[in-house]
Structures are given as C-alpha cells and as structure tokens.
Design an enzyme around this catalytic site. Structure first.
Site, PDB file in Angstrom:
ATOM      1  N   ASP A 262      -0.692  -5.827   9.408  1.00  0.00           N
ATOM      2  CA  ASP A 262      -1.683  -4.838   9.003  1.00  0.00           C
ATOM      3  C   ASP A 262      -2.933  -5.609   8.599  1.00  0.00           C
ATOM      4  OD1 ASP A 262      -3.229  -2.777   8.070  1.00  0.00           O
ATOM      5  OD2 ASP A 262      -1.807  -2.091   6.551  1.00  0.00           O
TER       6      ASP A 262
ATOM      7  N   LYS B  85     -13.329  -1.272   6.161  1.00  0.00           N
ATOM      8  CA  LYS B  85     -13.871  -2.138   5.124  1.00  0.00           C
ATOM      9  C   LYS B  85     -14.922  -3.099   5.674  1.00  0.00           C
ATOM     10  CE  LYS B  85     -10.744  -0.507   2.207  1.00  0.00           C
ATOM     11  NZ  LYS B  85      -9.817   0.226   3.069  1.00  0.00           N
TER      12      LYS B  85
ATOM     13  N   TRP C 161       0.851  -1.197   0.000  1.00  0.00           N
ATOM     14  CA  TRP C 161       0.000   0.000   0.000  1.00  0.00           C
ATOM     15  C   TRP C 161       0.888   1.249   0.000  1.00  0.00           C
ATOM     16  CZ3 TRP C 161      -2.065   2.603   4.886  1.00  0.00           C
ATOM     17  CH2 TRP C 161      -3.024   3.574   4.565  1.00  0.00           C
TER      18      TRP C 161
END
Length: 461
Positions: free
Chosen positions: A271, A307, A190
């Site tokens: 993560d 999310k 990311w």
C-alpha cells in the site's frame, strides 16, 4: 374454457401517484384479454390492488440500526460541532499550509488550466482499465523507469479510485484467483484495511509491527509472525510512512523481510499512499517496493495520488500487479477488468489526466518534486518543533519518537483517557489511539498542542 376480462377493484384510483400507477396497470391488463386467463369457476373473482405498507405506513427500512461514526472521519464531525476558537483538528490525514488551509499545488493548477484550454478534449468514457498514459507513467513512478518488470511487460496496471479503490480491486482479484485467501496486516494499521479486505472475501489476520514500549518497530515479532504464516499467504506492507505509527523498517530490515517472504512464498501487497511525501524523495520512498520487484518475484502495489499531489477529492490511484511473464500479466489484466466492470465500470478521467500531464512533462515533473519536498519538509519541521516544545516544558517521558517517526502521522503514545482530556480541556481533536496528523500542525498551533500534551501527561498519569 372461456376467456374472461378480469375485474379490478381500486379504491381511490385517482388519488396518490402510487394509486394512479396501479390504476394504469389495471386498465392495461383489462384491455388485453390475453394477459389474463381464468377458469370459468374463477370468473367472479375480484382482484384487489392496494398500496403496500411501504407506501402507507412505516418505512421498509425502519429496522435499520444507525451505524457509528467512522472513527477517523468522526473526529472531524466532532471538531466541526465545537464552537471554540482555539480548537485544533489533528484527526484526518490531509495536508494543511502553515496558515491551516488546504493546499492545491501550483503545478496541479497549471495542469488543470492546460486541460481546460485544450478544446480537443472530450468527456467520453475511459476504458475499463483507465487512462493508458496514466497507467504507464504510474508504473514507472513506483517501480522506476528502468525496471526490468516494465521493460519485459510483466506489469499489469489499472487506474482505480485512489488507494482504497486500488486495494479493493486487488483484494477482490485475489479472492477470486489466488489459492490463498488469508491476508496478514500489520498491527496496528489503517482502520479501513481490515474492512476492505474482509468485504472483498479475504480472511484477515495480523502480524506484530509496533512496539508500544519503544514506540518503534517490533522487528523480531514481525519476523516471527511472518515466519509462522502459512505458505503462500498474502502480506500487506506499507511501502513507507506507516499509518498510523509513522514507524518504517530500515532498508536492511526490508531486505530481511524480503528474504523471509520469498523463502516462504508469501505474496507481498504494498500500500503506497505516501510516495515522496514521507522523505521528500520519490525514489527513496519507493525503495522497499523496488527491492521486491528486482528479485523477479511477483507482488501487488496500490498507489494513491491523494497525498503527494494533493488530489484528495479527485480519487486518483492505480493498482499494479507484477507477474512472472508478459503472458501472465495480460491474462491477469483481463480478469482484473472483470472485477472492475460490475463495480464502477470505468474510472473518472479528470484526476488521471492531471497526473498524466504532470508526469509526462519534464518541467512540470520537476516543479512537482519541488512542491512535494516542501510539503514533506514542513511536516518534518513540525515534528522538530513539537519535540522541542515538549522538551522545553519538561514533559515527562521520552518524546524522541516524534522526530524518529516519518510521514504524515505520529503515534504519540497517549492513551484514550489522555486523548479525551485533551479534547475536553484543550479542544484538540485526534483519534482515540493517540495518532495525530502532523500535517494539521503549524508553528502557531504547536505551543497549544504541547501545552495540551504536557497537561494530559501530568494530570492523567
């Protein structure tokens, strides 16, 4: 030595607000002889106060250079400027319904209504560590309710500002208190990861992860790079649904990674942005983390509810540090608080209250898992539909990676020129590395995307 009242010369003292403030200051000093003392030889000195160039001319920030757009968020900026009725935004990682609309989960609306109806609730500050129920429930969600680390009070969990904030707080803690300040991140990863870790004070290096030739995992390269990392180095691991590639190790590969990292004393920093959102199962998506926790070793985990609960704008997340003992965990938490206090003092209450309300109620938790699986299943369906559409068009190449990859994103393998062509000719917007958000697709837009990919591959080589 004589005491003299200072003289002030102000031009236009009754003009601008700045001049009036300076005039008031001058009168204050003139009325208080003790505020100024001068030698007699300077008795005739006149002090002139006048507005600075900052108020009278160019801005003091005139030399600031305009920063480039964020490569991910910039996709949306370009999309919004496009007047085409057929435009398609596959850049930003946010879930959309089949109709292309943002989704607020029904269970989230229920939880919010319950909070609104509770007249005993206040808007008081939370503690530095956040909402206690939220922290306790978040740790159980990611590590498992039967986790020995939780039962032995070896986990320090603090509420943070979604996943990004959790990573930043964890990184700053490590920069202050961990003996190794080098963190290895997967290549690619990311786009915000290197920025977050660098600004926190860590040195960022990479390890091989994605294999462009197979559009899968470069497992051998991963093992080699971690094997040559210095003892004690920090390693960032995507818990599931790797962003941007959608390529995850198998459980057997995770076990090999765990053994290698523990043998070298490498510190895992997970993560976890997509728990439950990748496979549709909260437990399955947490398995890699639980493997590492089960061996009794230490690790960090950053969680996000953006999310899996659709709480993007609420900025709800947690940082957990799994320690060797309850005493160490307590000390670690005390130092993490010292990181948070000058950064944002304490976290917001609303989003965390939504999460805690859902996680502690059996019926609401069950409803959430159903809605969560529906989102995951729709994304899996979009993968299959896109694969079938490309195959039916006879698009050159092997596109099976689309259905092998998992989670919100697909790393298409399209190059920068092909992406640019698709944007210009078909108004399809994605990041320049060919990453597309499967959550932004629908049955209605899959044919348009397939046409764009087919044309790009055919015409641009």
């Amino acid at each position: 030595m004589s005491k003299l009242r200072p003289q002030f010369s102000l031009s236009g003292a009754h003009g601008s607000p700045t001049d009036r403030r300076l005039s008031a200051l001058a009168r204050h000093l003139a009325d208080d002889p003790s505020a100024f003392s001068m030698d007699s030889q300077n008795s005739n000195q006149t002090i002139s106060l006048s507005p600075t160039a900052a108020f009278n001319g160019d801005s003091v920030f005139a030399n600031v250079v305009r920063a480039p757009e964020d490569p991910i968020l910039g996709v949306t900026v370009a999309y919004n400027k496009d007047p085409s009725p057929i435009k398609l935004n596959l850049g930003v990682g946010a879930y959309r319904t089949e109709e292309g609309k943002p989704l607020v989960l029904n269970v989230v609306r229920r939880a919010e209504q319950m909070l609104v109806n509770d007249q005993s609730r206040t808007k008081e500050y939370l503690p530095i560590t956040g909402l206690a129920d939220f922290n306790k429930l978040s740790a159980k969600l990611i590590f498992g309710s039967d986790s020995p680390a939780i039962q032995e009070n070896r986990v320090a969990t603090v509420q943070c500002l979604s996943g990004t904030g959790s990573l930043r707080v964890g990184a700053e803690f490590l920069a202050r208190h961990y003996h190794q300040r080098t963190i290895y991140i997967p290549l690619p990863t990311w786009g915000n990861h290197p920025k977050v870790f660098t600004i926190a004070g860590l040195t960022v290096k990479t390890y091989r992860y994605y294999d462009p030739a197979t559009r899968g995992l470069n497992f051998q390269g991963l093992l080699e790079d971690l094997g040559s990392a210095p003892t004690g180095a920090i390693v960032l691991l995507h818990a599931c649904a790797h962003n941007p590639t959608g390529v995850d190790p198998t459980l057997e590969q995770w076990e090999q990674i765990r053994q290698l990292m523990r043998s070298k004393g490498l510190l895992p920093f997970f993560d976890s942005a997509y728990q439950g959102f990748a496979s549709g199962s909260l437990d399955s998506d947490a398995q890699p983390i639980r493997l590492f926790v089960a061996d009794g070793g230490e690790c960090l985990a950053a969680q996000s509810y953006a999310k899996n609960m659709g709480l993007y704008g609420e900025r709800v997340g947690a940082l957990s540090l799994v320690c060797k003992s309850a005493d160490v965990a307590s000390k670690v938490e005390s130092q993490v608080k010292l990181v948070i206090r000058p950064m944002y003092s304490n976290p917001p209450i609303h989003g965390a209250s939504i999460v805690a309300t859902i996680l502690k109620d059996r019926d609401m938790f069950h409803e959430w898992t159903i809605e969560l699986k529906a989102m995951a299943d729709r994304i899996i369906s979009m993968r299959q539909q896109l694969f079938d559409a490309l195959r039916s068009r006879g698009t050159r190449g092997d596109w099976s990676h689309i259905i092998k990859q998992i989670g919100m994103f697909t790393f298409t393998g399209l190059n920068t020129e092909q992406v640019s062509f698709m944007t210009k000719e078909y108004h399809v917007y994605m990041t320049s590395d060919g990453r597309i958000s499967m959550a932004g697709l629908s049955s209605r837009t899959v044919p348009h995307l397939a046409d764009a990919i087919h044309a790009a591959v055919t015409r641009m080589g």
